[in-house]
Design a protein around this motif. Structure first.
Motif, short mmCIF file in Angstrom:
data_model
loop_
_atom_site.label_atom_id
_atom_site.label_comp_id
_atom_site.label_asym_id
_atom_site.label_seq_id
_atom_site.Cartn_x
_atom_site.Cartn_y
_atom_site.Cartn_z
N ALA A 519 0.92 -1.14 0.03
CA ALA A 519 0.08 0.02 0.03
C ALA A 519 1.02 1.17 0.04
O ALA A 519 1.58 1.56 0.86
N GLY A 520 1.26 1.71 -0.95
CA GLY A 520 2.13 2.91 -1.12
C GLY A 520 3.48 2.29 -0.94
O GLY A 520 3.89 1.30 -1.43
N SER A 521 4.04 2.91 -0.02
CA SER A 521 5.70 2.68 0.31
C SER A 521 5.62 1.75 1.46
O SER A 521 6.42 0.96 1.76
N GLU A 522 4.45 1.18 1.96
CA GLU A 522 4.16 0.13 3.23
C GLU A 522 4.05 -1.17 2.56
O GLU A 522 3.40 -1.56 1.51
N VAL A 523 4.71 -2.26 3.29
CA VAL A 523 4.26 -3.69 3.09
C VAL A 523 3.58 -4.03 4.12
O VAL A 523 4.01 -4.16 5.34
N LEU A 524 2.67 -4.54 3.65
CA LEU A 524 1.52 -4.83 4.63
C LEU A 524 1.53 -6.26 5.23
O LEU A 524 1.63 -6.53 6.51
N GLY A 525 1.92 -7.16 4.43
CA GLY A 525 2.20 -8.68 4.72
C GLY A 525 2.05 -9.46 3.55
O GLY A 525 2.22 -8.94 2.37
N THR A 526 1.47 -10.52 3.74
CA THR A 526 1.25 -11.52 2.52
C THR A 526 -0.16 -12.21 2.67
O THR A 526 -0.65 -12.35 3.74
N ILE A 527 -0.66 -12.56 1.59
CA ILE A 527 -1.78 -13.19 1.37
C ILE A 527 -1.79 -14.40 0.22
O ILE A 527 -0.68 -14.55 -0.40
N VAL A 528 -2.63 -15.26 0.25
CA VAL A 528 -2.71 -16.36 -0.79
C VAL A 528 -4.09 -15.89 -1.57
O VAL A 528 -5.06 -15.28 -1.32
N LYS A 529 -4.02 -16.39 -2.70
CA LYS A 529 -5.23 -16.49 -3.94
C LYS A 529 -5.64 -15.03 -3.72
O LYS A 529 -6.71 -14.59 -3.30
N PRO A 530 -4.94 -14.09 -4.50
CA PRO A 530 -5.33 -12.71 -4.49
C PRO A 530 -6.37 -12.60 -5.39
O PRO A 530 -6.80 -13.13 -6.57
N PRO A 531 -7.51 -11.55 -5.10
CA PRO A 531 -8.65 -11.42 -6.09
C PRO A 531 -8.38 -10.50 -7.25
O PRO A 531 -7.18 -9.98 -7.20
N PRO A 532 -9.19 -10.53 -7.92
CA PRO A 532 -9.06 -9.56 -9.25
C PRO A 532 -8.93 -8.29 -8.85
O PRO A 532 -9.22 -7.85 -7.75
N ILE A 533 -8.47 -7.47 -9.98
CA ILE A 533 -8.27 -5.86 -9.68
C ILE A 533 -9.80 -5.44 -9.38
O ILE A 533 -10.88 -5.58 -9.93
N GLY A 534 -9.96 -4.58 -8.32
CA GLY A 534 -11.40 -4.00 -8.06
C GLY A 534 -11.89 -4.52 -6.88
O GLY A 534 -12.73 -4.00 -6.29
N ASP A 535 -11.53 -5.82 -6.44
CA ASP A 535 -12.04 -6.35 -5.72
C ASP A 535 -11.29 -6.15 -4.28
O ASP A 535 -10.29 -5.55 -4.39
N LYS A 536 -12.03 -6.55 -2.86
CA LYS A 536 -11.27 -6.13 -1.52
C LYS A 536 -10.42 -7.35 -1.18
O LYS A 536 -10.77 -8.56 -1.18
N ILE A 537 -9.62 -6.79 -0.33
CA ILE A 537 -9.00 -7.99 0.62
C ILE A 537 -8.79 -7.25 2.02
O ILE A 537 -8.97 -6.12 2.38
N ALA A 538 -8.64 -8.18 3.13
CA ALA A 538 -8.59 -7.91 4.33
C ALA A 538 -7.14 -8.29 5.00
O ALA A 538 -6.75 -9.38 4.77
N ILE A 539 -6.43 -7.23 5.36
CA ILE A 539 -5.00 -7.67 5.94
C ILE A 539 -4.62 -6.23 6.85
O ILE A 539 -5.23 -5.26 6.58
N ALA A 540 -3.99 -6.52 7.91
CA ALA A 540 -3.56 -5.66 9.12
C ALA A 540 -4.83 -5.06 9.60
O ALA A 540 -4.76 -3.95 9.91
N GLY A 541 -5.96 -5.81 9.87
CA GLY A 541 -7.13 -5.40 10.36
C GLY A 541 -7.91 -4.21 9.66
O GLY A 541 -8.84 -3.80 10.26
#
Length: 745
Positions: A519-541
């Motif tokens: 997210a910008g210059s930040e590395v939030l962490g890692t996920i598996v199975k990333p969704p398509p562009i435009g969809d949402k993900i949950a990480i770092a609360g």
């Protein structure tokens, strides 16, 4: 001679400067064992009892008196965060001495590592994975680094007792000692050991020293414990009935605010003005809980007071949360998984929450022990959540399994001091592949006989035959993971190099294919199975919208948005011991009260016991729930339950005309059949008494990949490892025999 007087002057000065008035019992006992014997030492004491100082004060004294000519102490810990925490403590202790402390893991400074390679000395702190990398990439340095190694300290020993990672650790210890020509003593530290004799035997694997388990009075454990139950929607259990007097945890007992999720509201209220840990059983749940609690802050126009900590977050996120929690003036709470279960010191925590029941007694004790440091009692609030059963719900679906499991975990420890023992029956073929490739990559060309003498002689492989090893080597030759040279020797093949040269090779635990989230210059962490562009993900609360996915580099780029969605970080299997299921049976069948249960939990337990009693499950583990539909309650742990499922499907299906078998592991199995109860148990006993091969419980052509490197093994070894090492057939047969003879659990 008094143990304090035996300590080196700089240790005595450290004790004086910290205003210690006397040594604790564990420190006297450990000092006596380390100073006055040459044996390995297993040191078992409660969390925050001073185990680290108890072990290191005498070790550092001996190093000061007779400085080693190489690294003198190898400290192995399961987490980088734990190493970082202990690094600060050990550096402070050694400040007035010439003993240097060096961290060696992926996030540690490279300059300190280079200094150690030039001048090996002091204490080296490392994870098993970094030790594997060191052995492979710097194998020529091993003799100079460790030829005068005196001690190997294994922190949080219990974390290594039931998985391949523990086997890997002790393989590495044996290989290191063999290559460096050293014979160090082993010091195991743990707060959650049940059978100390079995744990000491595990600590001793490959060592001829024998071990000593110091005895001492650890004082009385004082807990402040409560357990409350919440339906996710109103009404709550017992609502509208007269409340019983509850003498559980002396915590606020006010009702949670009206909310869509009363359990979250309860946690939100009871963390206010306190520094707390909120434990969940998965990273997905951790993200969901943190999102929910932050939304409560927003809805109440309060500042955000919740942090998050789990293994898929970037190190910067995790370390920032740890530092925030160390602030004595902070009243933040942190949502966490097992990453904060071990002994990282994050300051004086006032209270821990556990959402639903953990899988093990060991995990419960570790999480309980995170609070209550610095003289205060340990304090934990269990929050058990479930949806209301549907009107047409079948019998087993109406039992609150997590509530019963939580009570069972607590009672097992209170009544029996039970903690899960080491897992000893596995045939570690996956680890055998890993150590074969690591040994060959580090030492270069070897004959098959030399390789076998290096690998098969490692103690962890005592139940692997030479024939099995020949089968493995022939298979690895056929898939190009190893090659044969013109001289007839063996080397790592091209396909094998792709595996060995990947940084993920150093770990033996299963990992998902992960994408790094930016997210910008930040590395939030890692996920598996990333969704398509435009969809949402949950990480770092928080919730983020995906702007770009780079599948080649495995990277995701996103921006922060509002909302609440579930996270997914891959599957995390649980391993529940049979004693826990048996205790759950006791909890449901006995008429016993538990002082830590709050009102709604008391009523929910009453309902569950009423259901259990009405169905007569106490006397009948097989219950008819209508027509030809039956439900079986085996009261077996994960791997014996798995054996029971397969036994019914493969050995008994035809004779019983079983159909539609469906399970909620490890609680119950539902199916339809034409037979009656008596016939069912008769046929099970007859089939169990037959002398069948465990491989018979595998389906034709099934290759049940279970461990990380099973994919590179020949099919016959994968099948054999699963049948003989994973399925607990003896546990299953014992239960069937008890049923047939009408014996209690």
């Amino acid at each position: 001679m008094d143990i304090f007087d035996r300590y080196a002057p700089f240790i005595q000065d450290y004790i004086y400067s910290h205003d210690w008035h006397s040594l604790r019992a564990v420190q006297n006992a450990a000092g006596d064992a380390i100073f006055h014997t040459d044996k390995n030492v297993l040191l078992c004491a409660s969390t925050a009892s001073g185990k680290t100082e108890a072990a290191f004060f005498p070790i550092l004294t001996l190093l000061e008196e007779n400085p080693p000519a190489s690294v003198g102490v190898l400290y192995i810990a399961p987490l980088k965060a734990l190493i970082n925490d202990q690094y600060e403590r050990l550096t402070e202790i050694c400040e007035e001495s010439d003993i240097v402390v060096t961290r060696w893991h992926g996030d540690a400074p490279a300059t300190a590592k280079r200094k150690l390679l030039k001048k090996p000395r002091g204490i080296l702190q490392i994870t098993p994975e970094s030790l594997e990398a060191l052995m492979l990439r710097k194998h020529m340095e091993i003799p100079s680094l460790f030829h005068d190694l005196r001690f190997i300290v294994i922190d949080e020993l219990h974390a290594f007792l039931r998985q391949d990672r523990g086997g890997q650790t002790f393989c590495l210890i044996e290989r290191l000692c063999q290559e460096a020509g050293c014979d160090p003593r082993r010091i195991g530290l743990s707060a959650t050991i049940g059978d100390t004799k079995m744990a000491a035997d595990f600590l001793n694997v490959g060592s001829l020293r024998g071990s000593i388990i110091p005895k001492f009075d650890g004082g009385k454990e004082v807990w402040r414990l409560s357990m409350e139950h919440f339906y996710n929607q109103a009404p709550q259990a017992g609502e509208g009935e007269a409340e019983e007097e509850v003498h559980a945890l002396e915590a606020p007992s006010d009702k949670a605010p009206f909310a869509s999720d009363p359990g979250m509201g309860y946690i939100f209220e009871h963390t206010r003005g306190k520094k707390c840990l909120i434990f969940t059983n998965s990273r997905e749940e951790c993200e969901s809980v943190c999102q929910n609690l932050r939304q409560y802050c927003e809805a109440n126009h309060e500042p955000d007071r919740f942090l998050i900590h789990h293994g898929n977050l970037s190190s910067s996120y995790r370390e920032s949360a740890e530092e925030e929690m160390k602030d004595e003036n902070s009243f933040m709470s942190i949502c966490a998984t097992a990453t904060l279960e071990l002994g990282i010191d994050i300051g004086k925590l006032e209270r821990a929450f556990q959402i639903d029941a953990p899988f093990t007694v060991s995990s419960f004790l570790q999480r309980m022990g995170r609070t209550g440091r610095r003289g205060a009692p340990s304090e934990m609030l269990f929050v058990m959540r479930e949806d209301h059963p549907e009107a047409r719900a079948l019998l087993p679906e109406s039992i609150p399994w997590y509530l019963i499991q939580g009570i069972a975990l607590i009672q097992l420890y209170i009544e029996e001091r039970f903690v899960e023992p080491p897992m000893r029956n596995k045939i570690p073929y996956s680890l055998l592949y890993h150590q074969t490739m690591s040994t060959l990559a580090s030492l270069g060309e070897m004959s098959a006989g030399e390789l076998a003498s290096r690998v098969l002689t490692l103690s962890i492989f005592h139940n692997v035959s030479q024939d099995d090893y020949r089968i493995l080597l022939r298979h690895l030759l056929s898939i190009d993971h190893i090659n044969r040279t013109e001289n007839g020797g063996l080397i790592v093949g091209i396909a094998g190099e792709r595996v060995v040269n990947n940084y993920k090779f150093f770990a033996v635990f299963v990992e998902n294919l992960e994408y790094t989230v930016h997210a910008g210059s930040e590395v939030l962490g890692t996920i598996v199975k990333p969704p398509p562009i435009g969809d949402k993900i949950a990480i770092a609360g928080r919730v983020w919208v995906v702007e770009e996915v780079d599948h080649h580099r495995h990277e995701v780029y996103c921006n922060l948005v509002k909302g609440n969605i579930p996270a997914y970080f891959g599957d995390v299997p649980g391993d529940i011991h049979t004693r826990i299921l048996e205790k759950m049976y006791d909890v449901l069948s006995e008429d016993k009260t538990y002082p830590y249960l709050m009102n709604q939990a008391i009523y929910r337990l009453k309902e569950a016991r009423h259901t259990f009693d009405n169905a007569d499950i106490v006397q009948h583990p097989l219950v008819n729930i209508g027509g030809k539909m039956w439900v079986l309650f085996p009261w077996l742990g994960s791997y014996s339950f798995l054996a029971m499922e397969r036994f019914l499907k493969i050995k008994c299906r035809t004779r019983l005309h079983l159909k539609g078998l469906n399970s909620l592991r490890p609680y119950y199995i539902m199916f339809t059949m034409d037979a009656d109860e008596e016939t069912f148990f008769t046929i099970l006993e007859e089939e169990a008494q037959k002398d069948f091969d465990p491989l018979d419980l595998l389906y034709e052509k099934e290759v049940p990949v279970f461990e990380k490197y099973d994919q590179y093994l020949p099919d016959e070894l994968v099948r054999k490892g699963f049948a003989y090492g994973v399925l607990d057939i003896e546990g299953m047969k014992k239960r069937i025999h008890n049923w047939a003879n009408h014996q209690p659990l």
